[in-house]
Design a protein around this motif. Sequence first.
Motif, PDB file in Angstrom:
ATOM      1  N   HIS A 324     -22.152  -6.864   8.691  1.00  0.00           N
ATOM      2  CA  HIS A 324     -21.384  -6.157   9.704  1.00  0.00           C
ATOM      3  C   HIS A 324     -20.744  -7.231  10.573  1.00  0.00           C
ATOM      4  O   HIS A 324     -21.449  -8.103  11.097  1.00  0.00           O
ATOM      5  CB  HIS A 324     -22.299  -5.268  10.543  1.00  0.00           C
ATOM      6  CG  HIS A 324     -22.466  -3.888   9.988  1.00  0.00           C
ATOM      7  ND1 HIS A 324     -22.911  -3.650   8.711  1.00  0.00           N
ATOM      8  CD2 HIS A 324     -22.240  -2.658  10.538  1.00  0.00           C
ATOM      9  CE1 HIS A 324     -22.942  -2.333   8.512  1.00  0.00           C
ATOM     10  NE2 HIS A 324     -22.539  -1.721   9.597  1.00  0.00           N
ATOM     11  N   ASN A 328     -22.664  -8.243  14.492  1.00  0.00           N
ATOM     12  CA  ASN A 328     -23.940  -8.646  13.915  1.00  0.00           C
ATOM     13  C   ASN A 328     -23.901 -10.026  13.279  1.00  0.00           C
ATOM     14  O   ASN A 328     -24.761 -10.870  13.554  1.00  0.00           O
ATOM     15  CB  ASN A 328     -24.414  -7.582  12.922  1.00  0.00           C
ATOM     16  CG  ASN A 328     -24.256  -6.188  13.489  1.00  0.00           C
ATOM     17  OD1 ASN A 328     -23.206  -5.573  13.350  1.00  0.00           O
ATOM     18  ND2 ASN A 328     -25.274  -5.687  14.174  1.00  0.00           N
ATOM     19  N   GLU A 455     -18.648   0.798  18.950  1.00  0.00           N
ATOM     20  CA  GLU A 455     -18.387   1.941  18.130  1.00  0.00           C
ATOM     21  C   GLU A 455     -18.485   3.138  19.041  1.00  0.00           C
ATOM     22  O   GLU A 455     -19.036   4.159  18.721  1.00  0.00           O
ATOM     23  CB  GLU A 455     -19.442   2.008  17.000  1.00  0.00           C
ATOM     24  CG  GLU A 455     -19.458   0.724  16.182  1.00  0.00           C
ATOM     25  CD  GLU A 455     -20.577   0.664  15.103  1.00  0.00           C
ATOM     26  OE1 GLU A 455     -21.211   1.683  14.795  1.00  0.00           O
ATOM     27  OE2 GLU A 455     -20.783  -0.442  14.587  1.00  0.00           O
ATOM     28  N   ARG A 537     -24.861   1.057  22.953  1.00  0.00           N
ATOM     29  CA  ARG A 537     -25.417  -0.259  22.605  1.00  0.00           C
ATOM     30  C   ARG A 537     -24.353  -1.354  22.548  1.00  0.00           C
ATOM     31  O   ARG A 537     -24.623  -2.509  22.835  1.00  0.00           O
ATOM     32  CB  ARG A 537     -26.173  -0.175  21.275  1.00  0.00           C
ATOM     33  CG  ARG A 537     -25.303   0.229  20.109  1.00  0.00           C
ATOM     34  CD  ARG A 537     -26.119   0.652  18.892  1.00  0.00           C
ATOM     35  NE  ARG A 537     -25.241   1.025  17.798  1.00  0.00           N
ATOM     36  CZ  ARG A 537     -24.558   2.155  17.709  1.00  0.00           C
ATOM     37  NH1 ARG A 537     -24.679   3.065  18.656  1.00  0.00           N
ATOM     38  NH2 ARG A 537     -23.764   2.411  16.691  1.00  0.00           N
ATOM     39  N   HIS A 538     -23.145  -1.018  22.155  1.00  0.00           N
ATOM     40  CA  HIS A 538     -22.067  -2.024  22.148  1.00  0.00           C
ATOM     41  C   HIS A 538     -21.539  -2.189  23.572  1.00  0.00           C
ATOM     42  O   HIS A 538     -21.336  -1.204  24.272  1.00  0.00           O
ATOM     43  CB  HIS A 538     -20.910  -1.587  21.243  1.00  0.00           C
ATOM     44  CG  HIS A 538     -21.214  -1.727  19.788  1.00  0.00           C
ATOM     45  ND1 HIS A 538     -20.908  -2.866  19.079  1.00  0.00           N
ATOM     46  CD2 HIS A 538     -21.819  -0.894  18.908  1.00  0.00           C
ATOM     47  CE1 HIS A 538     -21.295  -2.714  17.815  1.00  0.00           C
ATOM     48  NE2 HIS A 538     -21.856  -1.520  17.687  1.00  0.00           N
ATOM     49  N   TRP A 579     -30.391  -6.076  19.039  1.00  0.00           N
ATOM     50  CA  TRP A 579     -29.241  -6.966  19.231  1.00  0.00           C
ATOM     51  C   TRP A 579     -28.530  -6.694  20.545  1.00  0.00           C
ATOM     52  O   TRP A 579     -27.978  -7.602  21.174  1.00  0.00           O
ATOM     53  CB  TRP A 579     -28.276  -6.901  18.053  1.00  0.00           C
ATOM     54  CG  TRP A 579     -27.590  -5.574  17.833  1.00  0.00           C
ATOM     55  CD1 TRP A 579     -27.908  -4.634  16.897  1.00  0.00           C
ATOM     56  CD2 TRP A 579     -26.466  -5.042  18.556  1.00  0.00           C
ATOM     57  NE1 TRP A 579     -27.064  -3.557  17.002  1.00  0.00           N
ATOM     58  CE2 TRP A 579     -26.168  -3.780  18.001  1.00  0.00           C
ATOM     59  CE3 TRP A 579     -25.692  -5.510  19.615  1.00  0.00           C
ATOM     60  CZ2 TRP A 579     -25.134  -2.977  18.468  1.00  0.00           C
ATOM     61  CZ3 TRP A 579     -24.649  -4.705  20.092  1.00  0.00           C
ATOM     62  CH2 TRP A 579     -24.386  -3.459  19.515  1.00  0.00           C
ATOM     63  N   HIS A 617     -34.392  -3.332  15.260  1.00  0.00           N
ATOM     64  CA  HIS A 617     -33.206  -2.583  15.753  1.00  0.00           C
ATOM     65  C   HIS A 617     -33.594  -1.293  16.413  1.00  0.00           C
ATOM     66  O   HIS A 617     -33.095  -1.055  17.523  1.00  0.00           O
ATOM     67  CB  HIS A 617     -32.240  -2.361  14.565  1.00  0.00           C
ATOM     68  CG  HIS A 617     -30.982  -1.617  14.909  1.00  0.00           C
ATOM     69  ND1 HIS A 617     -30.965  -0.271  15.165  1.00  0.00           N
ATOM     70  CD2 HIS A 617     -29.704  -2.024  15.055  1.00  0.00           C
ATOM     71  CE1 HIS A 617     -29.714   0.117  15.435  1.00  0.00           C
ATOM     72  NE2 HIS A 617     -28.932  -0.932  15.378  1.00  0.00           N
ATOM     73  N   GLN A 621     -33.834  -5.939  11.964  1.00  0.00           N
ATOM     74  CA  GLN A 621     -32.477  -6.481  11.828  1.00  0.00           C
ATOM     75  C   GLN A 621     -32.492  -7.838  12.517  1.00  0.00           C
ATOM     76  O   GLN A 621     -32.914  -7.939  13.660  1.00  0.00           O
ATOM     77  CB  GLN A 621     -31.472  -5.523  12.471  1.00  0.00           C
ATOM     78  CG  GLN A 621     -30.049  -5.764  12.026  1.00  0.00           C
ATOM     79  CD  GLN A 621     -29.124  -4.641  12.475  1.00  0.00           C
ATOM     80  OE1 GLN A 621     -29.158  -3.534  11.961  1.00  0.00           O
ATOM     81  NE2 GLN A 621     -28.321  -4.925  13.465  1.00  0.00           N
TER      82      GLN A 621
HETATM   83  C1  FUC Z   1     -23.422  -2.151  14.107  1.00  0.00           C
HETATM   84  C2  FUC Z   1     -24.267  -1.486  15.178  1.00  0.00           C
HETATM   85  C3  FUC Z   1     -25.473  -0.793  14.675  1.00  0.00           C
HETATM   86  C4  FUC Z   1     -26.139  -1.596  13.589  1.00  0.00           C
HETATM   87  C5  FUC Z   1     -25.164  -1.908  12.481  1.00  0.00           C
HETATM   88  C6  FUC Z   1     -25.763  -2.683  11.367  1.00  0.00           C
HETATM   89  O1  FUC Z   1     -22.464  -1.318  13.625  1.00  0.00           O
HETATM   90  O2  FUC Z   1     -23.530  -0.595  15.922  1.00  0.00           O
HETATM   91  O3  FUC Z   1     -26.343  -0.620  15.766  1.00  0.00           O
HETATM   92  O4  FUC Z   1     -26.609  -2.790  14.140  1.00  0.00           O
HETATM   93  O5  FUC Z   1     -24.118  -2.675  13.017  1.00  0.00           O
END
Ligand code: FUC
Length: 703
Positions: A324, A328, A455, A537-538, A579, A617, A621
């Motif tokens: 990702h 990530n 997101e 979270r973002h 994260w 996570h 993760q």
């Molecule tokens: C992003 C995050 C999710 C997750 C994914 C693998 O899209 O929004 O929380 O970590 O990657």
Amino acid sequence: MSDSILFYRTPASQWEEALPIGNGALGAMVFGGAEEERLQLNEETMWTGWPYDNDSPETLGHLGEMRKLIFGGRYEEAQKLCEKYLRCRGGGSHGSDAAYGSYTTAGDLYISHPSVSAGDSYRRYLDMRNGEAVTEYENGRSVAIASYRYGVIAVRLEGAAADASLRYERSGTDIAVDGGDIVFGGYLPTKYSGLIRVTGEGSAKIVYIAVRTAYKRDDADTSGECLKLVEAAEKDGWDKIYGAHRAYMNGMIDRVRLDIGGEDRDNVPTDERIKSPDGDNGLIEKYFMFGRYLLISSSRGMLPANLQGIWSKDYKGPWSCDYHININIQMNYWPAEICGLSELEEPFFRYVEGLTVPGAVTAKTAYGCGGWVAHTVTNPWGFTALGDHPSWGSFMCAGAWCCRHYYDHYLFTRDVGFLRRYYPVMRGAAEFFTDFLVEDPNTGYLVTCPSNSPENSYIDPATGARVGVTSGPTMDNAIIRELFTNTASAASVLGVDEDFAEKLTALAKRLPPYKIGKYGQIMEWQSDFDEAEPGHRHMSHMYGLHPSDQITKNTPELFEGAKKAIERRLANGGGHTGWSRAWIINFYARLGMGDKAAENVTALLKNSTLPDMFDNHPPFQIDGNFGGCAGIAEALLQSHEGYINILPALPEQWKDGSFKGLRARGGYEVSAEWRGGRVTSYEVKPCVGDPVPMEIRIMGEKV
Ligand code: FUC
């Protein structure tokens, strides 16, 4: 200092308690079982799926309509249209499309040693400095390493553990015993092979394990390669392999040292300490070393560290255990430069370079643009298309975000040859945006459209609907501003592309500026919409604060706005994934708020850390491990404002301590000692041929 050991009193009863070893490509999770030991194996290129044309031919024809709806404030309608056409073709990454594939386990090796008794003295530990997983039984011992030099895993079985028989399991794999060796293999459809051999050495037995795939090497004789690796290892024998491995690992780990006065509590198992981490500085020292250990162990092969590094028990992992690239993978590499592990970024650099070829096709097909583009999710087969759903998959700045790593690597290392090699990647990403940006008829600024703020969604003020698609989200502007600026700077360092650089500099000025919203916060979108999830979270609108350097003390209003935006996220339940919490540590370090950084390190340990110290996570993760490690370093040393700042965000909890060997931009190695929150000595040493002269500050004050 005892920060290099993770220690346990019982064998792992689940995967998340087992201990990871890896040589950067080949790895294992070591369970430390008594009667039966389990090693769950992985190899970084064990991927199902294959390259395929993933771009939808239907996006391009609808772009005009999407833009018209978005610029006209008809967001809900735009969302519906985008759901139809602003996506990849077929099942895509999260659908039924087998071609996307997944990272997959290399199977399990069971070593049964029935004469072993665990006994009261049983313990197992990961020695991160030596890179070894050790299990000590009452009447035996085993040591597992993954050797970078030899390309094999080697397990030494001593005492009662040497009385062992082996079994290998992986569903869908052909397994045979050939003259005592276990040989296995199959097709994913990529060909893969493995070889496991046991040899006697004195009273001990050594197990050698090799796994190879034909990833991007269709004709490779993978079983022949395994045999060669095992024979070379066997010929040299345990002492030599082990000695070379220890020397290698010590050398990598010892580049940096951190001491924040962690108490020697090595009689308390690590899993128990993780349960109550308050004030446990020793645990933080371990967490910091573990991040570096994991990068060394998962990022020295052909592919970068994936969502789980290289460690995955699954046939199809969470999110396909892929790459990702909307935070990530970048987070995985945050510790690399500052922690002196620069060369471990190379697999990431090569990987992103590889995306430019399919990314150019995506740019043309989906948007009719030049250059290259990659969206939220990618895989080793070159998936660069839009994701399956525009609310998360239409983030077209993901590849551009990766580009900041090239320029930052140059700033840390001053390696002009490196910059020359990878400049075309940056240039191609920038070229895409020179075509893609459109003028917002409402404001005159140049914006991305259609896009989304990763997101997150907002509430459409007209209809109350939850909408993701938008124009010019703050993160896009920040990433493109940085990409244009860095690419222009790189061009000037290399003495190339003068006209193009001028064009980028001019375009950067036409991007929308940051805006402050109704809560005093940095705004996430062009309008001050209500967030559908205020605790999301973002925290994409904070990109300018970290990882970028656009929001600093020199922009006081934005600095305050960033604080407000983070507080608002946290007040609404933010930081709930590992994260996300790790990113918050980095934000507070950049804000110079050490106590807040430390508070979030503790929260990361308390809420988002598994018994073996893997980030949760949930599920496991690895990005949080790397982001947390980087955040700890960022509290101790910063260099993004054109000067070296020693202890920019020292928490009260770490008031006595020292670090050695952290790296600063401009080409320096920095060490420091402090007592009672005051620096007692420091050293700033050039570590490249032509360092940039840098001013030194201590806790922000000029010296
Ligand atoms: C992003 C995050 C999710 C997750 C994914 C693998 O899209 O929004 O929380 O970590 O990657």
